[in-house]
Design a protein around this motif. Structure first.
Motif, short mmCIF file in Angstrom:
data_model
loop_
_atom_site.label_atom_id
_atom_site.label_comp_id
_atom_site.label_asym_id
_atom_site.label_seq_id
_atom_site.Cartn_x
_atom_site.Cartn_y
_atom_site.Cartn_z
N ASP A 110 0.75 -1.06 0.11
CA ASP A 110 -0.11 -0.01 0.08
C ASP A 110 0.94 1.25 0.08
N THR A 111 0.92 1.90 -1.16
CA THR A 111 1.79 3.25 -1.23
C THR A 111 1.05 4.18 -1.26
N HIS A 112 -0.13 4.12 -0.95
CA HIS A 112 -0.95 5.45 -1.01
C HIS A 112 -1.26 5.71 0.15
N THR A 113 -0.34 6.55 1.10
CA THR A 113 -0.60 6.97 2.43
C THR A 113 -0.46 8.37 2.35
N ASP A 114 -0.89 9.10 3.53
CA ASP A 114 -1.08 10.29 3.54
C ASP A 114 -0.17 10.85 4.80
#
Length: 131
Positions: A110-114
């Motif tokens: 999961d590379t979609h972090t804020d």
């Protein structure tokens, strides 16, 4: 998961975070070296012994990652930080707690972090708890 905050005999704050990860040490190393450091540590030359040790030191602050095989297919990551002031310790605790969460997510794909928003929220939580 083990998280410990202590104060040594010189009043320095020490944060120790331990994470068991379902990923090989080499995978953790690759992900770890892509995690951003706080701005004040970004320009400091690291001490490294890939894929076991990464350490940054500046002034009275030291951060250290140690990665060990867990005897199975995974690894154990131990992060420590020592800093001289209470406020730095509390604020950076939130940063590093978030960094380790994000590291685990990256390892899981999961590379979609804020990261910035999450770090600000965690820093505020740490300030409320320890400030």
């Amino acid at each position: 998961m083990t998280d410990v905050v202590t104060v040594d005999e010189h009043g320095r704050y020490r944060l120790r975070l331990e994470r068991h990860l379902d990923h090989a040490r080499s995978e953790v190393w690759r992900a770890l070296t892509s995690v951003r450091c706080p701005p004040r540590l970004a320009q400091v030359a690291p001490r490294a012994d890939p894929p076991r040790l990464l350490e940054y030191r500046t002034g009275d602050t030291a951060v250290r990652w140690e990665i060990a095989d867990d005897g199975r297919a995974g690894s154990v990551l131990v992060f420590t930080q020592v800093c001289g002031s209470r406020q730095d310790g509390v604020d950076e605790m939130g940063w590093w707690l978030t960094a380790l969460e994000v590291l685990g997510e990256w390892l899981d794909g999961d590379t979609h972090t804020d990261f910035p928003r999450r770090a600000r929220c965690m820093i505020e939580r740490c300030r409320c708890a320890f400030g």
